[in-house]
Design an enzyme around this catalytic site. Structure first.
Site, PDB file in Angstrom:
ATOM      1  N   LYS A  34       0.844  -1.203   0.000  1.00 17.45           N
ATOM      2  CA  LYS A  34       0.000   0.000   0.000  1.00 17.45           C
ATOM      3  C   LYS A  34       0.878   1.252   0.000  1.00 17.45           C
ATOM      4  O   LYS A  34       2.096   1.163   0.211  1.00 17.45           O
ATOM      5  CB  LYS A  34      -0.906  -0.023   1.230  1.00 17.45           C
ATOM      6  CG  LYS A  34      -0.146   0.002   2.560  1.00 17.45           C
ATOM      7  CD  LYS A  34      -1.068  -0.249   3.750  1.00 17.45           C
ATOM      8  CE  LYS A  34      -0.275  -0.305   5.046  1.00 17.45           C
ATOM      9  NZ  LYS A  34      -1.109  -0.715   6.186  1.00 17.45           N
ATOM     10  N   TYR A 251      17.257  29.566   7.727  1.00 15.81           N
ATOM     11  CA  TYR A 251      16.053  30.223   8.241  1.00 15.81           C
ATOM     12  C   TYR A 251      16.028  30.182   9.763  1.00 15.81           C
ATOM     13  O   TYR A 251      16.318  29.140  10.364  1.00 15.81           O
ATOM     14  CB  TYR A 251      14.794  29.526   7.718  1.00 15.81           C
ATOM     15  CG  TYR A 251      14.529  29.788   6.254  1.00 15.81           C
ATOM     16  CD1 TYR A 251      14.313  31.083   5.772  1.00 15.81           C
ATOM     17  CD2 TYR A 251      14.470  28.737   5.344  1.00 15.81           C
ATOM     18  CE1 TYR A 251      14.062  31.311   4.435  1.00 15.81           C
ATOM     19  CE2 TYR A 251      14.212  28.957   4.005  1.00 15.81           C
ATOM     20  CZ  TYR A 251      14.009  30.249   3.543  1.00 15.81           C
ATOM     21  OH  TYR A 251      13.756  30.471   2.220  1.00 15.81           O
TER      22      TYR A 251
END
Ligand SMILES: *Cc1c(COP(=O)(O)O)cnc(C)c1O
Length: 356
Positions: A34, A251
């Site tokens: 899956k 950042y």
């Protein structure tokens, strides 16, 4: 070409499938593929797992893709069908379905299918997610057994704590009570139960994460279970900075150099699926040497400390996870599990399949 690449090692998939069979020699193997083969690519992993006795997916479309690619083994929809129109297509392609709730039985009873369909009836043994409670199980099974649209029945459940201290004893007890006297084949075990609870192996095991070479048990490494990493997520340094003491990085300027620090800029960011919440200090390898990330992960880049790797320079190979850095080690630093990181790799990453 931007250098970030997920290399999928078919030999590692084959090896890990053999490990499943070492652990559960008497069970058939339903390889759980899956979520795009846990992020590795559905057809990529099917190739490596072609010897599996079956494949389990979530969406009908994935099952049909496997059939179209020529896979003839059992295919199972783990949540069953979502609407009655899917029943015909599933039956037509010989795709088996989970039946976990009454409305799905009603769908089957009202359907008129080209051929009857194989069902896996799910019992809720404590996960409280999908399935019939033990007291309602016998009547659900009886209805399915009486339904002409049903060709065969397998009994299944899914464990909530196969990977943790409570184990499966209570769930197994509920399962045996709810399925007492039934002669149908059974499927209970996910990876953690395969590795830790042989009493649950039954007729079909359902390994997922162990096939990809990551651990289902947070306190035990994949290597301890003899598993090999299937995905090697690699990139390169695309720039190098030398920070004098006091200079910050990225950042938020969350890293500040205390000494002169050589920093490699890696072409990999959260838009590639690398977790933004990976803290500075997360393990990463440059030119085969283990180091750590620095500062905040940005969308397209992250930082690695190469102060002690003098040979590292622009173009040096970087392993985000793979054979040197287990995906589980990155996951642990991020407070999550290998499953989530593998599934999150995005389509911006180049995928390459190798046999070795
Ligand atoms: C995902 C899933 C599995 C595989 O679980 P792993 O922990 O990855 O081995 C097995 N059974 C069901 C019902 C699942 O949804």
């Amino acid at each position: 070409m931007r250098p970030i690449t997920a290399t999928i090692h078919l030999a590692a998939l084959q090896h890990n499938l053999r490990r499943v069979r070492d652990y559960a020699p008497h069970a058939r193997t339903m390889a759980v593929v899956k979520a795009n083969g846990y992020g590795h690519g559905l057809l990529n992993v099917a190739r490596g797992l072609a010897e599996a006795d079956g494949f389990a997916v979530l969406r009908l479309q994935e099952a049909l893709e496997l059939r179209a690619a020529g896979y003839q083994q059992t295919l199972l929809l783990l949540e069953g069908v979502f609407e009655s129109t899917e029943l015909n297509a599933a039956a037509d392609a010989g795709v088996s379905i989970v039946v976990h709730a009454e409305h799905q039985i009603a769908m089957l009873e009202q359907a008129s299918l080209p051929v009857p369909i194989a069902v896996f009836v799910k019992m809720n043994t404590g996960m409280n997610r999908l399935g019939f409670v033990p007291q309602a199980f016998a009547s659900a099974v009886a209805r399915l057994a009486a339904c002409p649209q049903v060709s065969s029945i397998t009994l299944m459940t899914h464990f909530a704590t196969a990977d943790e201290a409570p184990g499966i004893a209570s769930a197994l007890q509920r399962f045996e009570a709810g399925a007492a006297g039934m002669q149908y084949p059974k499927s209970l075990a996910n990876s953690a139960a395969i590795l830790r609870h042989p009493e649950s192996h039954a007729d079909w095991v359902r390994p997922g994460i162990m096939l990809y070479g990551a651990t289902p048990v947070q306190s035990v490494t994949a290597a301890h279970f003899g598993l090999q990493a299937v995905m090697h997520l690699q990139s390169e340094l695309i720039a190098v900075q030398t920070l004098p003491p006091g200079e910050s990085l990225g950042y938020g300027a969350t890293f500040v150099a205390e000494r002169e620090t050589r920093v490699g800029i890696v072409a990999c960011g959260y838009a590639d699926g690398y977790p933004r919440h990976a803290p500075g200090g997360t393990p990463i390898a440059v030119a085969g040497q283990v180091s750590k990330t620095l500062g905040r992960v940005s969308m397209d880049m992250l930082f690695v400390d190469i102060t002690d790797i003098p040979a590292a320079d622009i173009g040096s190979p970087v392993e985000l996870w793979g054979a040197t850095i287990p995906v589980d080690a990155v996951a642990e630093a991020c407070g999550t599990v290998g499953y989530e990181l593998l599934c999150a790799v995005t389509s911006r990453v180049n995928f390459k399949v190798v046999h070795g």
